[in-house]
Scaffold this motif. Structure first.
Motif, PDB file in Angstrom:
ATOM      1  N   GLU A 140     -52.162  63.563  28.455  1.00  0.00           N
ATOM      2  CA  GLU A 140     -51.569  64.873  28.191  1.00  0.00           C
ATOM      3  C   GLU A 140     -52.675  65.878  27.920  1.00  0.00           C
ATOM      4  O   GLU A 140     -53.685  65.558  27.284  1.00  0.00           O
ATOM      5  CB  GLU A 140     -50.621  64.822  26.978  1.00  0.00           C
ATOM      6  N   TYR A 141     -52.465  67.117  28.383  1.00  0.00           N
ATOM      7  CA  TYR A 141     -53.445  68.174  28.127  1.00  0.00           C
ATOM      8  C   TYR A 141     -53.382  68.591  26.656  1.00  0.00           C
ATOM      9  O   TYR A 141     -52.309  68.670  26.053  1.00  0.00           O
ATOM     10  CB  TYR A 141     -53.171  69.386  29.000  1.00  0.00           C
ATOM     11  N   GLU A 142     -54.538  68.880  26.086  1.00  0.00           N
ATOM     12  CA  GLU A 142     -54.611  69.346  24.703  1.00  0.00           C
ATOM     13  C   GLU A 142     -55.803  70.281  24.561  1.00  0.00           C
ATOM     14  O   GLU A 142     -56.901  70.008  25.077  1.00  0.00           O
ATOM     15  CB  GLU A 142     -54.764  68.147  23.748  1.00  0.00           C
ATOM     16  N   ALA A 143     -55.597  71.413  23.896  1.00  0.00           N
ATOM     17  CA  ALA A 143     -56.690  72.339  23.586  1.00  0.00           C
ATOM     18  C   ALA A 143     -57.163  72.014  22.177  1.00  0.00           C
ATOM     19  O   ALA A 143     -56.513  72.370  21.189  1.00  0.00           O
ATOM     20  CB  ALA A 143     -56.214  73.785  23.683  1.00  0.00           C
ATOM     21  N   VAL A 144     -58.276  71.292  22.080  1.00  0.00           N
ATOM     22  CA  VAL A 144     -58.756  70.852  20.769  1.00  0.00           C
ATOM     23  C   VAL A 144     -59.625  71.931  20.138  1.00  0.00           C
ATOM     24  O   VAL A 144     -60.309  72.696  20.819  1.00  0.00           O
ATOM     25  CB  VAL A 144     -59.535  69.531  20.875  1.00  0.00           C
ATOM     26  N   SER A 145     -59.569  71.972  18.822  1.00  0.00           N
ATOM     27  CA  SER A 145     -60.298  72.982  18.060  1.00  0.00           C
ATOM     28  C   SER A 145     -60.655  72.398  16.696  1.00  0.00           C
ATOM     29  O   SER A 145     -59.916  71.557  16.169  1.00  0.00           O
ATOM     30  CB  SER A 145     -59.436  74.235  17.871  1.00  0.00           C
ATOM     31  N   PRO A 146     -61.761  72.842  16.088  1.00  0.00           N
ATOM     32  CA  PRO A 146     -62.081  72.391  14.734  1.00  0.00           C
ATOM     33  C   PRO A 146     -61.006  72.772  13.713  1.00  0.00           C
ATOM     34  O   PRO A 146     -60.950  72.193  12.624  1.00  0.00           O
ATOM     35  CB  PRO A 146     -63.408  73.104  14.426  1.00  0.00           C
ATOM     36  N   ASP A 147     -60.158  73.736  14.050  1.00  0.00           N
ATOM     37  CA  ASP A 147     -59.113  74.187  13.112  1.00  0.00           C
ATOM     38  C   ASP A 147     -57.842  73.340  13.181  1.00  0.00           C
ATOM     39  O   ASP A 147     -56.976  73.461  12.317  1.00  0.00           O
ATOM     40  CB  ASP A 147     -58.746  75.647  13.401  1.00  0.00           C
ATOM     41  N   ASN A 148     -57.704  72.492  14.202  1.00  0.00           N
ATOM     42  CA  ASN A 148     -56.486  71.698  14.346  1.00  0.00           C
ATOM     43  C   ASN A 148     -56.443  70.549  13.342  1.00  0.00           C
ATOM     44  O   ASN A 148     -57.492  70.004  12.967  1.00  0.00           O
ATOM     45  CB  ASN A 148     -56.390  71.116  15.761  1.00  0.00           C
ATOM     46  N   LEU A 149     -55.241  70.171  12.957  1.00  0.00           N
ATOM     47  CA  LEU A 149     -55.024  69.022  12.077  1.00  0.00           C
ATOM     48  C   LEU A 149     -54.108  68.032  12.791  1.00  0.00           C
ATOM     49  O   LEU A 149     -53.091  68.425  13.369  1.00  0.00           O
ATOM     50  CB  LEU A 149     -54.399  69.455  10.752  1.00  0.00           C
ATOM     51  N   TYR A 150     -54.459  66.745  12.745  1.00  0.00           N
ATOM     52  CA  TYR A 150     -53.720  65.718  13.471  1.00  0.00           C
ATOM     53  C   TYR A 150     -53.221  64.646  12.506  1.00  0.00           C
ATOM     54  O   TYR A 150     -53.855  64.360  11.492  1.00  0.00           O
ATOM     55  CB  TYR A 150     -54.615  65.064  14.537  1.00  0.00           C
ATOM     56  N   TYR A 151     -52.084  64.031  12.859  1.00  0.00           N
ATOM     57  CA  TYR A 151     -51.571  62.900  12.083  1.00  0.00           C
ATOM     58  C   TYR A 151     -50.705  62.029  12.973  1.00  0.00           C
ATOM     59  O   TYR A 151     -50.228  62.469  14.024  1.00  0.00           O
ATOM     60  CB  TYR A 151     -50.783  63.387  10.858  1.00  0.00           C
ATOM     61  N   PHE A 152     -50.511  60.794  12.555  1.00  0.00           N
ATOM     62  CA  PHE A 152     -49.627  59.863  13.252  1.00  0.00           C
ATOM     63  C   PHE A 152     -48.322  59.785  12.469  1.00  0.00           C
ATOM     64  O   PHE A 152     -48.315  59.388  11.304  1.00  0.00           O
ATOM     65  CB  PHE A 152     -50.265  58.480  13.358  1.00  0.00           C
ATOM     66  N   GLY A 153     -47.235  60.188  13.106  1.00  0.00           N
ATOM     67  CA  GLY A 153     -45.971  60.181  12.387  1.00  0.00           C
ATOM     68  C   GLY A 153     -44.867  60.842  13.170  1.00  0.00           C
ATOM     69  O   GLY A 153     -44.892  60.902  14.400  1.00  0.00           O
ATOM     70  N   THR A 154     -43.871  61.355  12.447  1.00  0.00           N
ATOM     71  CA  THR A 154     -42.745  62.052  13.043  1.00  0.00           C
ATOM     72  C   THR A 154     -42.445  63.277  12.194  1.00  0.00           C
ATOM     73  O   THR A 154     -43.163  63.582  11.239  1.00  0.00           O
ATOM     74  CB  THR A 154     -41.501  61.148  13.098  1.00  0.00           C
ATOM     75  N   HIS A 155     -41.387  63.981  12.504  1.00  0.00           N
ATOM     76  CA  HIS A 155     -40.930  65.083  11.661  1.00  0.00           C
ATOM     77  C   HIS A 155     -39.452  65.303  11.928  1.00  0.00           C
ATOM     78  O   HIS A 155     -38.896  64.826  12.910  1.00  0.00           O
ATOM     79  CB  HIS A 155     -41.722  66.357  11.953  1.00  0.00           C
ATOM     80  N   ARG A 156     -38.816  66.004  11.027  1.00  0.00           N
ATOM     81  CA  ARG A 156     -37.438  66.420  11.234  1.00  0.00           C
ATOM     82  C   ARG A 156     -37.361  67.909  10.944  1.00  0.00           C
ATOM     83  O   ARG A 156     -38.202  68.467  10.249  1.00  0.00           O
ATOM     84  CB  ARG A 156     -36.474  65.643  10.331  1.00  0.00           C
ATOM     85  N   SER A 157     -36.366  68.585  11.500  1.00  0.00           N
ATOM     86  CA  SER A 157     -36.254  70.033  11.356  1.00  0.00           C
ATOM     87  C   SER A 157     -34.921  70.396  10.724  1.00  0.00           C
ATOM     88  O   SER A 157     -33.883  69.831  11.062  1.00  0.00           O
ATOM     89  CB  SER A 157     -36.375  70.723  12.724  1.00  0.00           C
ATOM     90  N   LEU A 158     -34.953  71.340   9.804  1.00  0.00           N
ATOM     91  CA  LEU A 158     -33.751  71.857   9.167  1.00  0.00           C
ATOM     92  C   LEU A 158     -33.586  73.314   9.556  1.00  0.00           C
ATOM     93  O   LEU A 158     -34.550  74.074   9.579  1.00  0.00           O
ATOM     94  CB  LEU A 158     -33.849  71.751   7.648  1.00  0.00           C
ATOM     95  N   SER A 159     -32.366  73.733   9.860  1.00  0.00           N
ATOM     96  CA  SER A 159     -32.125  75.149  10.100  1.00  0.00           C
ATOM     97  C   SER A 159     -32.116  75.873   8.767  1.00  0.00           C
ATOM     98  O   SER A 159     -32.044  75.269   7.697  1.00  0.00           O
ATOM     99  CB  SER A 159     -30.791  75.354  10.811  1.00  0.00           C
ATOM    100  N   TYR A 160     -32.155  77.203   8.796  1.00  0.00           N
ATOM    101  CA  TYR A 160     -32.180  77.987   7.563  1.00  0.00           C
ATOM    102  C   TYR A 160     -30.938  77.726   6.720  1.00  0.00           C
ATOM    103  O   TYR A 160     -31.015  77.571   5.512  1.00  0.00           O
ATOM    104  CB  TYR A 160     -32.290  79.471   7.913  1.00  0.00           C
ATOM    105  N   GLU A 161     -29.781  77.646   7.386  1.00  0.00           N
ATOM    106  CA  GLU A 161     -28.529  77.491   6.637  1.00  0.00           C
ATOM    107  C   GLU A 161     -28.498  76.152   5.919  1.00  0.00           C
ATOM    108  O   GLU A 161     -27.927  76.038   4.849  1.00  0.00           O
ATOM    109  CB  GLU A 161     -27.319  77.602   7.571  1.00  0.00           C
ATOM    110  N   GLU A 162     -29.112  75.087   6.516  1.00  0.00           N
ATOM    111  CA  GLU A 162     -29.077  73.770   5.913  1.00  0.00           C
ATOM    112  C   GLU A 162     -30.216  73.544   4.936  1.00  0.00           C
ATOM    113  O   GLU A 162     -30.241  72.556   4.218  1.00  0.00           O
ATOM    114  CB  GLU A 162     -29.139  72.713   7.008  1.00  0.00           C
ATOM    115  N   ASP A 163     -31.177  74.430   4.935  1.00  0.00           N
ATOM    116  CA  ASP A 163     -32.376  74.243   4.125  1.00  0.00           C
ATOM    117  C   ASP A 163     -32.048  74.370   2.643  1.00  0.00           C
ATOM    118  O   ASP A 163     -31.581  75.406   2.174  1.00  0.00           O
ATOM    119  CB  ASP A 163     -33.429  75.285   4.535  1.00  0.00           C
ATOM    120  N   THR A 164     -32.331  73.297   1.891  1.00  0.00           N
ATOM    121  CA  THR A 164     -32.055  73.304   0.446  1.00  0.00           C
ATOM    122  C   THR A 164     -33.332  73.292  -0.374  1.00  0.00           C
ATOM    123  O   THR A 164     -33.280  73.161  -1.590  1.00  0.00           O
ATOM    124  CB  THR A 164     -31.209  72.087   0.075  1.00  0.00           C
ATOM    125  N   ARG A 165     -34.482  73.414   0.306  1.00  0.00           N
ATOM    126  CA  ARG A 165     -35.746  73.381  -0.433  1.00  0.00           C
ATOM    127  C   ARG A 165     -35.940  74.647  -1.250  1.00  0.00           C
ATOM    128  O   ARG A 165     -35.512  75.708  -0.881  1.00  0.00           O
ATOM    129  CB  ARG A 165     -36.905  73.202   0.542  1.00  0.00           C
TER     130      ARG A 165
END
Length: 406
Positions: free
Chosen positions: A381-406
């Protein structure tokens, strides 16, 4: 007084009386420009016929059709200045407005046949490696409305003399050789290039494959980042060869990258992952940037919102806040190759056993993360790497504004 002038004059005076002078001036300007173009192309057409008759010593031939020779835009072919004139004998003459030159396709077949038999085929026969090539063309206009190969000089049967005079542009030719020895493949391509640039201008492409040459069938065109491709060359016969060499280095356990920059090959140690905190630190940045968005931006008349706001964006939550995050440590030679955005284009490949996919956080006020590539070891896969990028191995989930309880 000519009838057309009288009509225009009367219309002009009528509109002056009604206060619409500006519209009349625009009308007259367009009329005069149209007349000028008409006279110009009438003369070009006459000159095209004269050029064709004199070049081939013809008498009984005439122009049968006129084409706007170019590619269409939003309003069709209205902005095209080049022209093609179809002759009564079935051939055509091409007018290049910018250069002020004529060319024609009357000798196209015999020129390209002679070039293949006397120049191209003997050079291809010198390859010692397994080889495949596509078809080629010379001086192709490559237009939607007029896609022809055209020549200015007269071909008298001496192809070498003709090539020296015409300096035609070689188009469409792609070569692929197979060898596990990339340097040997490069040497044969360079030899071909050095010999060919004596006869033509233009550009070709060449590929060096470790394997799989027999799989190239039909209208083939190798994917330069397939894993069996070790290098791609842009053969610019007016300048030089530009090499894209696919040499992977390991930047972390099971993570490999190769440069996508011309004539720049990564070396071991040029890029390394180094720990720079945890996903909890990235989550703080995501939260800060997400909550900096407006709560509810106003909408445009067409229903789209004017700026990004929380009601139209997801709030990304990283599933493992304790997972390590990595920054890229780059050598000075890599830092010197970064573009104005502090980035270097690479292709990235992961081969980690039973591990999570690689994600990146680009910063720059970002409130999301992006998957870099799957962990399957088969696809880059193409990637534009930069010293400013941060990488990790994992996943994520997304909440909409209405569902966000944080």
């Amino acid at each position: 007084m000519p009838v057309l002038f009288c009509a225009v004059y009367n219309d002009f005076m009528k509109h002056i009386k009604t206060g619409r002078l500006l519209g009349v001036l625009v009308f007259l300007t367009l009329l005069l420009c149209g007349c000028e173009d008409s006279r110009h192309y009438k003369q070009v057409e006459a000159n095209a016929l004269k050029y064709y008759k004199q070049k081939y010593n013809l008498d009984d031939v005439e122009v049968k059709n006129v084409l706007a020779a170019g590619n269409s835009g939003l309003f069709g072919y209205t902005g095209v200045k080049d022209r093609a004139y179809e002759m009564s004998d079935g051939n055509s003459v091409y007018w290049n407005e910018e250069n002020g030159t004529f060319a024609d396709n009357a000798q196209e077949e015999e020129i390209q046949k002679a070039f293949a038999e006397e120049i191209l085929d003997p050079l291809l026969a010198e390859f010692s490696l397994p080889l495949k090539t596509t078809s080629f063309s010379l001086n192709r206009t490559d237009y939607e409305s007029y896609d022809e190969c055209v020549f200015t000089a007269f071909y008298d049967g001496d192809i070498r003399s003709f090539l020296k005079t015409e300096d035609p542009k070689l188009c469409d030719l792609v070569l692929a050789v197979e060898s596990e020895d990339r340097e040997k493949g490069e040497a044969e391509i360079v030899r071909f290039y050095d010999a060919m640039k004596e006869w033509v201008s233009g550009q070709s492409e060449a590929y060096i494959l470790n394997s799989g040459l027999e799989d190239l069938t039909g209208d083939w065109y190798p994917n330069e980042h397939d894993l069996n491709v070790s290098a791609r060359a842009l053969l610019n016969y007016n300048k030089e060869i530009g090499w894209y060499r696919q040499v992977y280095i390991e930047v972390f356990d099971g993570v490999f990258v190769t440069s996508n920059k011309k004539d720049f090959v990564l070396e071991e140690g040029d890029i390394l992952f180094e720990e720079a905190g945890t996903c909890a630190d990235v989550q703080e940045l995501i939260d800060k940037n997400y909550y900096a968005l407006q709560v509810d931006a106003p909408e445009n008349k067409n229903g789209s919102y004017t700026v990004r706001d929380r009601r139209h964006e997801n709030h990304v939550i990283l599933d493992d806040p304790s997972a390590p995050v990595y920054r890229l440590k780059m050598s000075q030679r890599v830092l010197d190759e970064l573009d104005d955005r502090k980035e270097l284009g690479v292709y990235i490949l992961t081969r980690r056993e039973n591990d999570l996919p690689l994600y990146v956080y680009y910063g720059k006020n970002s409130y999301s993360v992006y998957r870099v590539c799957e962990n399957n070891g088969e696809r880059t896969e193409y990637e534009a790497v930069s010293p400013d990028n941060l990488y990790y191995f994992g996943t994520h989930r997304s909440l909409s504004y209405e569902e966000d309880t944080r």
